[in-house]
Design a protein around this motif. Structure first.
Motif, PDB file in Angstrom:
ATOM      1  N   THR A   1       0.842  -1.206   0.000  1.00 30.36           N
ATOM      2  CA  THR A   1       0.000   0.000   0.000  1.00 30.36           C
ATOM      3  C   THR A   1       0.874   1.251   0.000  1.00 30.36           C
ATOM      4  O   THR A   1       0.616   2.207  -0.737  1.00 30.36           O
ATOM      5  CB  THR A   1      -0.938   0.001   1.220  1.00 30.36           C
ATOM      6  OG1 THR A   1      -1.763  -1.162   1.136  1.00 30.36           O
ATOM      7  CG2 THR A   1      -1.817   1.234   1.268  1.00 30.36           C
ATOM      8  N   SER A   2       1.937   1.219   0.801  1.00 26.35           N
ATOM      9  CA  SER A   2       2.820   2.378   0.883  1.00 26.35           C
ATOM     10  C   SER A   2       3.528   2.616  -0.462  1.00 26.35           C
ATOM     11  O   SER A   2       3.595   3.745  -0.952  1.00 26.35           O
ATOM     12  CB  SER A   2       3.821   2.144   2.015  1.00 26.35           C
ATOM     13  OG  SER A   2       4.910   2.991   1.883  1.00 26.35           O
ATOM     14  N   PHE A   3       4.053   1.552  -1.094  1.00 23.21           N
ATOM     15  CA  PHE A   3       4.667   1.707  -2.432  1.00 23.21           C
ATOM     16  C   PHE A   3       3.643   2.291  -3.397  1.00 23.21           C
ATOM     17  O   PHE A   3       3.944   3.194  -4.185  1.00 23.21           O
ATOM     18  CB  PHE A   3       5.118   0.335  -2.978  1.00 23.21           C
ATOM     19  CG  PHE A   3       6.332  -0.251  -2.318  1.00 23.21           C
ATOM     20  CD1 PHE A   3       7.392   0.531  -1.894  1.00 23.21           C
ATOM     21  CD2 PHE A   3       6.440  -1.640  -2.159  1.00 23.21           C
ATOM     22  CE1 PHE A   3       8.523  -0.035  -1.303  1.00 23.21           C
ATOM     23  CE2 PHE A   3       7.562  -2.211  -1.578  1.00 23.21           C
ATOM     24  CZ  PHE A   3       8.602  -1.404  -1.145  1.00 23.21           C
ATOM     25  N   ARG A   4       2.418   1.752  -3.328  1.00 24.60           N
ATOM     26  CA  ARG A   4       1.406   2.155  -4.319  1.00 24.60           C
ATOM     27  C   ARG A   4       0.938   3.590  -4.117  1.00 24.60           C
ATOM     28  O   ARG A   4       0.544   4.254  -5.100  1.00 24.60           O
ATOM     29  CB  ARG A   4       0.221   1.173  -4.271  1.00 24.60           C
ATOM     30  CG  ARG A   4       0.620  -0.141  -4.906  1.00 24.60           C
ATOM     31  CD  ARG A   4      -0.429  -1.209  -4.758  1.00 24.60           C
ATOM     32  NE  ARG A   4      -0.018  -2.431  -5.431  1.00 24.60           N
ATOM     33  CZ  ARG A   4      -0.631  -3.600  -5.290  1.00 24.60           C
ATOM     34  NH1 ARG A   4      -1.677  -3.697  -4.479  1.00 24.60           N
ATOM     35  NH2 ARG A   4      -0.207  -4.654  -5.941  1.00 24.60           N
ATOM     36  N   GLU A   5       1.002   4.103  -2.898  1.00 20.77           N
ATOM     37  CA  GLU A   5       0.663   5.516  -2.680  1.00 20.77           C
ATOM     38  C   GLU A   5       1.628   6.397  -3.456  1.00 20.77           C
ATOM     39  O   GLU A   5       1.244   7.395  -4.063  1.00 20.77           O
ATOM     40  CB  GLU A   5       0.737   5.849  -1.188  1.00 20.77           C
ATOM     41  CG  GLU A   5      -0.538   5.500  -0.448  1.00 20.77           C
ATOM     42  CD  GLU A   5      -0.391   5.598   1.064  1.00 20.77           C
ATOM     43  OE1 GLU A   5      -1.313   5.133   1.753  1.00 20.77           O
ATOM     44  OE2 GLU A   5       0.645   6.122   1.549  1.00 20.77           O
ATOM     45  N   SER A   6       2.896   6.008  -3.436  1.00 22.19           N
ATOM     46  CA  SER A   6       3.904   6.774  -4.162  1.00 22.19           C
ATOM     47  C   SER A   6       3.674   6.668  -5.673  1.00 22.19           C
ATOM     48  O   SER A   6       3.769   7.673  -6.400  1.00 22.19           O
ATOM     49  CB  SER A   6       5.282   6.237  -3.764  1.00 22.19           C
ATOM     50  OG  SER A   6       6.277   7.000  -4.334  1.00 22.19           O
ATOM     51  N   ILE A   7       3.337   5.469  -6.146  1.00 22.44           N
ATOM     52  CA  ILE A   7       3.038   5.292  -7.579  1.00 22.44           C
ATOM     53  C   ILE A   7       1.851   6.171  -7.977  1.00 22.44           C
ATOM     54  O   ILE A   7       1.873   6.829  -9.026  1.00 22.44           O
ATOM     55  CB  ILE A   7       2.744   3.800  -7.894  1.00 22.44           C
ATOM     56  CG1 ILE A   7       4.032   2.978  -7.766  1.00 22.44           C
ATOM     57  CG2 ILE A   7       2.140   3.639  -9.293  1.00 22.44           C
ATOM     58  CD1 ILE A   7       3.817   1.477  -7.798  1.00 22.44           C
ATOM     59  N   ASP A   8       0.817   6.206  -7.141  1.00 22.12           N
ATOM     60  CA  ASP A   8      -0.363   7.024  -7.454  1.00 22.12           C
ATOM     61  C   ASP A   8      -0.013   8.510  -7.541  1.00 22.12           C
ATOM     62  O   ASP A   8      -0.518   9.230  -8.412  1.00 22.12           O
ATOM     63  CB  ASP A   8      -1.467   6.807  -6.399  1.00 22.12           C
ATOM     64  CG  ASP A   8      -2.147   5.451  -6.567  1.00 22.12           C
ATOM     65  OD1 ASP A   8      -1.962   4.812  -7.623  1.00 22.12           O
ATOM     66  OD2 ASP A   8      -2.854   5.025  -5.633  1.00 22.12           O
ATOM     67  N   ASN A   9       0.857   8.976  -6.649  1.00 23.34           N
ATOM     68  CA  ASN A   9       1.286  10.381  -6.701  1.00 23.34           C
ATOM     69  C   ASN A   9       2.042  10.668  -7.992  1.00 23.34           C
ATOM     70  O   ASN A   9       1.845  11.702  -8.636  1.00 23.34           O
ATOM     71  CB  ASN A   9       2.190  10.724  -5.510  1.00 23.34           C
ATOM     72  CG  ASN A   9       1.409  10.847  -4.214  1.00 23.34           C
ATOM     73  OD1 ASN A   9       0.187  10.934  -4.232  1.00 23.34           O
ATOM     74  ND2 ASN A   9       2.110  10.838  -3.090  1.00 23.34           N
ATOM     75  N   ILE A  10       2.927   9.756  -8.354  1.00 20.82           N
ATOM     76  CA  ILE A  10       3.717   9.943  -9.580  1.00 20.82           C
ATOM     77  C   ILE A  10       2.793   9.929 -10.798  1.00 20.82           C
ATOM     78  O   ILE A  10       2.925  10.778 -11.704  1.00 20.82           O
ATOM     79  CB  ILE A  10       4.808   8.849  -9.700  1.00 20.82           C
ATOM     80  CG1 ILE A  10       5.850   9.041  -8.599  1.00 20.82           C
ATOM     81  CG2 ILE A  10       5.469   8.894 -11.076  1.00 20.82           C
ATOM     82  CD1 ILE A  10       6.762   7.851  -8.372  1.00 20.82           C
ATOM     83  N   ASP A  11       1.825   9.018 -10.826  1.00 22.47           N
ATOM     84  CA  ASP A  11       0.888   8.966 -11.959  1.00 22.47           C
ATOM     85  C   ASP A  11       0.095  10.266 -12.060  1.00 22.47           C
ATOM     86  O   ASP A  11      -0.149  10.772 -13.163  1.00 22.47           O
ATOM     87  CB  ASP A  11      -0.074   7.771 -11.827  1.00 22.47           C
ATOM     88  CG  ASP A  11       0.616   6.442 -12.106  1.00 22.47           C
ATOM     89  OD1 ASP A  11       1.757   6.449 -12.613  1.00 22.47           O
ATOM     90  OD2 ASP A  11       0.013   5.386 -11.816  1.00 22.47           O
ATOM     91  N   ALA A  12      -0.297  10.812 -10.919  1.00 25.52           N
ATOM     92  CA  ALA A  12      -1.034  12.078 -10.922  1.00 25.52           C
ATOM     93  C   ALA A  12      -0.145  13.190 -11.494  1.00 25.52           C
ATOM     94  O   ALA A  12      -0.590  13.992 -12.324  1.00 25.52           O
ATOM     95  CB  ALA A  12      -1.493  12.431  -9.508  1.00 25.52           C
TER      96      ALA A  12
END
Ligand code: ISJ
Length: 106
Positions: A17-28
């Motif tokens: 979940t923590s890795f994916r939060e960072s991925i979501d920010n980068i995608d945004a």
């Protein structure tokens, strides 16, 4: 790959979940950056249509690709992937420019 001290299920879930939060920010950030790029290329397309300039500029693209490949190498990103990515975007931009040109000619 397996590990002797595998985290328990909850830790695995939390870490992902923590890795994916960072991925979501980068995608945004990517979406907002692309939106800005298309905003300015839209203006370029309108300008070119107004003054009857061709939608594509292969020399400019070649210089952009060479520059991006150098930047990718410095950033440890695959230069071939970077080139494909830029070409994909530029192709879409040129399609927009052709549409603007056709609309202006109507
Ligand atoms: C935006 C332009 O039009 C086209 C699109 C480009 C791009 O998306 O970077 C680059 C060159 C042109 O083929 C331009 O001429 O600068």
């Amino acid at each position: 790959m397996s590990s002797d001290n595998r985290p328990d299920e909850q830790e695995l879930k939390d870490q992902l979940t923590s890795f994916r939060e960072s991925i979501d920010n980068i995608d945004a950030a990517l979406v907002y950056m692309l939106a800005e790029r298309f905003k300015i290329t839209q203006k370029v397309g309108e300008y070119k249509a107004k003054y009857d300039l061709p939608p594509a500029d292969k020399d400019r693209e070649q210089r952009q690709i060479e520059r991006l490949r150098r930047l990718a190498e410095d950033a440890n990103l695959d230069p071939d992937f970077s080139e494909k990515f830029l070409n994909f975007i530029i192709k879409e931009v040129i399609r927009h420019h052709e549409q603007i040109r056709e609309a202006e000619g109507e």
